[in-house]
Enzyme design. Sequence first.
Site, short mmCIF file in Angstrom:
data_model
loop_
_atom_site.label_atom_id
_atom_site.label_comp_id
_atom_site.label_asym_id
_atom_site.label_seq_id
_atom_site.Cartn_x
_atom_site.Cartn_y
_atom_site.Cartn_z
N CYS A 8 0.86 -1.19 0.00
CA CYS A 8 0.00 0.00 0.00
C CYS A 8 0.90 1.23 0.00
CB CYS A 8 -0.99 -0.02 1.17
SG CYS A 8 -0.29 0.22 2.80
N ARG A 14 -3.69 -0.39 5.12
CA ARG A 14 -4.24 -1.44 4.26
C ARG A 14 -3.37 -2.67 4.13
NH1 ARG A 14 -5.62 2.61 -0.59
NH2 ARG A 14 -3.78 3.58 0.34
N ASP A 141 -9.06 3.63 0.89
CA ASP A 141 -8.04 4.16 1.79
C ASP A 141 -8.71 4.73 3.04
OD1 ASP A 141 -5.89 5.27 3.07
OD2 ASP A 141 -5.30 6.57 1.40
#
Length: 181
Positions: A8, A14, A141
């Site tokens: 990420c 994430r 996100d």
Amino acid sequence: MARVMMVCTGNICRSPMAEIVLRERLVREGLSGLVQVDSTGVSSEEAGNPLDPRARRVLAAAGYTDAGLTAHRARRIEFEDLEARDLVLTMTASHARAVRRLADMFDVSVPLDHVRMFRSFDPAAPQATHFQDESLLDVADPWYGDTSDFEECLEQVEAAMDGIIDYIRATLLGVDSQGGS
């Protein structure tokens, strides 16, 4: 041993969430000793930082107990990581482009199916037919959001897990769903 890496931006939300979920799923599936899982970011801005506390709370509330909840430290992807991984799962199309650029920059030979969008394993996710469509598969996100954004991210991560486990079994380990070869 198969090696899988999540990627990420800063490696604090994430990708470590996906790493922790996959690692726990591999334990449940009896595959933990056959697959090594880690995560990185395309940026060094969070290097050395722990898992975002909001991500840690959401994972813990969902029952995840992996040591990564407290032990994780963010790091930036290096070209050596690409050579040493069998599968690189990116959280967004921009992460996939960054990983491919890194491979090109250091002339690392990376097969086309070696770098995949994480959500491409979610059967309910939109279908991307070309690299330009990959952004349809971005994992949300949560960084600028609240708990609900981290919960949405976790839902997207969990939704892809069955497909990732099946891929690891069939493609990386060469075994069927019952454990035979």
